[in-house]
Design a protein around this motif. Structure first.
Motif, PDB file in Angstrom:
ATOM      1  N   ASP A  15     -11.112  -0.388  10.638  1.00 58.11           N
ATOM      2  CA  ASP A  15     -11.334  -1.719  10.072  1.00 58.11           C
ATOM      3  C   ASP A  15     -10.858  -1.795   8.623  1.00 58.11           C
ATOM      4  N   ASP A  16     -11.139  -0.751   7.845  1.00 61.31           N
ATOM      5  CA  ASP A  16     -10.697  -0.713   6.444  1.00 61.31           C
ATOM      6  C   ASP A  16      -9.175  -0.709   6.353  1.00 61.31           C
ATOM      7  N   LEU A  17      -8.521   0.044   7.210  1.00 60.79           N
ATOM      8  CA  LEU A  17      -7.057   0.090   7.209  1.00 60.79           C
ATOM      9  C   LEU A  17      -6.468  -1.274   7.558  1.00 60.79           C
ATOM     10  N   VAL A  18      -7.013  -1.916   8.571  1.00 59.36           N
ATOM     11  CA  VAL A  18      -6.534  -3.244   8.972  1.00 59.36           C
ATOM     12  C   VAL A  18      -6.721  -4.233   7.826  1.00 59.36           C
ATOM     13  N   LYS A  19      -7.860  -4.157   7.173  1.00 60.37           N
ATOM     14  CA  LYS A  19      -8.135  -5.049   6.040  1.00 60.37           C
ATOM     15  C   LYS A  19      -7.107  -4.839   4.927  1.00 60.37           C
TER      16      LYS A  19
END
Length: 67
Positions: free
Chosen positions: A47-51
């Motif tokens: 999720d952090d990478l996508v963000k």
């Protein structure tokens, strides 16, 4: 659609009128599944990478719009 299993492979048969874009999406999904099959990553990290990716994309898009 027909799925056939042989001793050496699995064969998917589709009608000839299927969209090539849909087939490419399916191929991409299988490739993704194969690449991530043994990966142990926490959902929060994903999720952090996508963000981060989305933020970077928005920043680049915003700069192009300001030109």
């Amino acid at each position: 659609m027909i799925i056939e299993r042989t001793p050496d492979e699995i064969i998917f048969r589709f009608p000839k009128n299927i969209s090539l874009d849909d087939l490419q999406d399916l191929t991409d999904l299988f490739e993704y599944k194969e690449l991530t099959r043994k990966t142990k990553v926490a959902q929060k990290d994903v999720d952090d990478l996508v963000k981060t990716i989305k933020k970077g994309r928005w920043e680049r898009t915003k700069q192009q719009l300001d030109k």
